[in-house]
Design a protein around this motif. Sequence first.
Motif, PDB file in Angstrom:
ATOM      1  N   SER A 212       0.831  -1.204   0.000  1.00 23.86           N
ATOM      2  CA  SER A 212       0.000   0.000   0.000  1.00 23.86           C
ATOM      3  C   SER A 212       0.865   1.255   0.000  1.00 23.86           C
ATOM      4  O   SER A 212       1.729   1.426   0.866  1.00 23.86           O
ATOM      5  CB  SER A 212      -0.923   0.003   1.230  1.00 23.86           C
ATOM      6  N   THR A 213       0.627   2.136  -0.973  1.00 24.21           N
ATOM      7  CA  THR A 213       1.399   3.374  -1.064  1.00 24.21           C
ATOM      8  C   THR A 213       1.183   4.261   0.145  1.00 24.21           C
ATOM      9  O   THR A 213       2.138   4.792   0.723  1.00 24.21           O
ATOM     10  CB  THR A 213       1.005   4.158  -2.338  1.00 24.21           C
ATOM     11  N   SER A 214      -0.066   4.402   0.568  1.00 25.69           N
ATOM     12  CA  SER A 214      -0.377   5.270   1.707  1.00 25.69           C
ATOM     13  C   SER A 214       0.256   4.749   2.996  1.00 25.69           C
ATOM     14  O   SER A 214       0.736   5.530   3.822  1.00 25.69           O
ATOM     15  CB  SER A 214      -1.893   5.382   1.892  1.00 25.69           C
ATOM     16  N   THR A 215       0.285   3.420   3.164  1.00 27.16           N
ATOM     17  CA  THR A 215       0.873   2.828   4.375  1.00 27.16           C
ATOM     18  C   THR A 215       2.371   3.074   4.443  1.00 27.16           C
ATOM     19  O   THR A 215       2.908   3.477   5.482  1.00 27.16           O
ATOM     20  CB  THR A 215       0.605   1.308   4.418  1.00 27.16           C
ATOM     21  N   VAL A 217       4.144   5.403   2.942  1.00 28.59           N
ATOM     22  CA  VAL A 217       4.417   6.834   3.112  1.00 28.59           C
ATOM     23  C   VAL A 217       4.142   7.262   4.550  1.00 28.59           C
ATOM     24  O   VAL A 217       4.906   8.039   5.144  1.00 28.59           O
ATOM     25  CB  VAL A 217       3.577   7.674   2.125  1.00 28.59           C
ATOM     26  N   LYS A 218       3.057   6.725   5.146  1.00 27.26           N
ATOM     27  CA  LYS A 218       2.721   7.062   6.537  1.00 27.26           C
ATOM     28  C   LYS A 218       3.810   6.577   7.488  1.00 27.26           C
ATOM     29  O   LYS A 218       4.210   7.301   8.410  1.00 27.26           O
ATOM     30  CB  LYS A 218       1.374   6.429   6.916  1.00 27.26           C
ATOM     31  N   SER A 246       8.177   9.971  -1.461  1.00 27.34           N
ATOM     32  CA  SER A 246       6.830   9.768  -2.018  1.00 27.34           C
ATOM     33  C   SER A 246       6.839   9.536  -3.530  1.00 27.34           C
ATOM     34  O   SER A 246       6.231   8.573  -4.018  1.00 27.34           O
ATOM     35  CB  SER A 246       5.930  10.956  -1.665  1.00 27.34           C
ATOM     36  N   GLN A 250       5.786   6.071  -5.730  1.00 26.01           N
ATOM     37  CA  GLN A 250       4.852   6.137  -6.850  1.00 26.01           C
ATOM     38  C   GLN A 250       5.503   5.647  -8.139  1.00 26.01           C
ATOM     39  O   GLN A 250       4.874   4.972  -8.957  1.00 26.01           O
ATOM     40  CB  GLN A 250       4.365   7.590  -7.030  1.00 26.01           C
TER      41      GLN A 250
END
Length: 317
Positions: A212-215, A217-218, A246, A250
Amino acid sequence: MYASSIYLILSLSLIGGLKILQSQTKSITSLPYIKEYCNQAAPNKTEPKEHAGYQSVKKAINEDKLLKAKHLFWISLAQDFQPFLKMYQTEKPMVPFLASDLQNLLRSVMNRFIKENVLSSANSFTQVAKVDVSLDKNKKTCKELDIGIVTQKELDHLKQDQVISSEEKRHFEFDAKAFLSSTAGKLLEKCPLKFPMVRFLRSLDPRVIGGSTSTSVKHFERLLSCLLDAKRIREGDVDSIKREYSPFVQEVHDNPKVLEGFQSYSVCENRVDSLQAKRKCLLEHCSLLNESSEKLCEHAERENEMLHLRKANSYKR
C-alpha cells in the motif's frame, strides 16, 4: 527435576552457535552411549569423580526418566529460533525487516502457550510486545500446550509403558509451560518492537514499498518524526526527504516490472542496498526501450510519407 537436567540439554545442544539443531540431533543419538560410558566408568575406576560437570551428567542420564522428552522439547523450541538467528548473522542491512521477523518469532513462541483469543486480539506490533506472558489467565491449559508433536509422542509412550506416572507427565507439562513463559518474557524484556523507530523502519522494506502506497508513506513520515525528535536530521531537511520518498514509491508502482521486483523481494537472496542499483539499471533499460520505440515510430511515419509520395508521383505519370 526439570531444572537439574536442563543443564545437560543446554550443554549438549548450545555449543556450536548456529549449528544448534545439528548438535541437538546428534546429542539425542549419543544419550545411550553416554549412559553406557557412565555405567562402565565406575567399576573400571575411570570416572572423573571430582569433575562437577561429569557428576551432573551422570545424575541426569541415570536418574531422569524424562531426559529424552526434555531434549526433544528443547529441539522443538530451538526450531522456532534457528531461522531468525541464521538470517540475522550477516553483514547485510537487515533493520528494515527486524520488526516483521521479530513479530513472527514472538507469535511462534507465544502460540505454544498463550490462548488464541489473546493473540488474535493483538493486531499490531505494539500490542504483540505488550502481551503479558506471565498472567495465568492468558495461558493455555497443560493439555492445550504445544510442546511439539515428537515430544508429545515420547511422553505418551513413557506413560503407556508405565515408565512415568500421570502426575510426572503433568509436572513435565507444567514445567514446560513455565519454561516457555520465561523464554517469551526474556524476548519481550528488551524487545526492539517497543521502539517506534524499529517499527517505522519497515518503510524501507521493499515488500512494504511494493504494498500500500499510503501505508509506506505514513510509516516513512513517522520514521522522519522519530529521527527529528532524536535530532538525527535537521528540521529544514524533513520535508525535502519526504518529497524524495513519495515520488520514489509512486515511481515503483507505475512500473510493473520494478513493482514485481519489490513485491517478490527475498531477504535471504537479495540485499536491500543493491535493490536501488537494480531499479536504476532497469529504469535505464526501459528508457532506452522507450527511445528505441519512438525512433521506430518516427521511421515508420517517414516510410509511410515516402510511400504516399511514390503513389502520388505514379498517379501524375
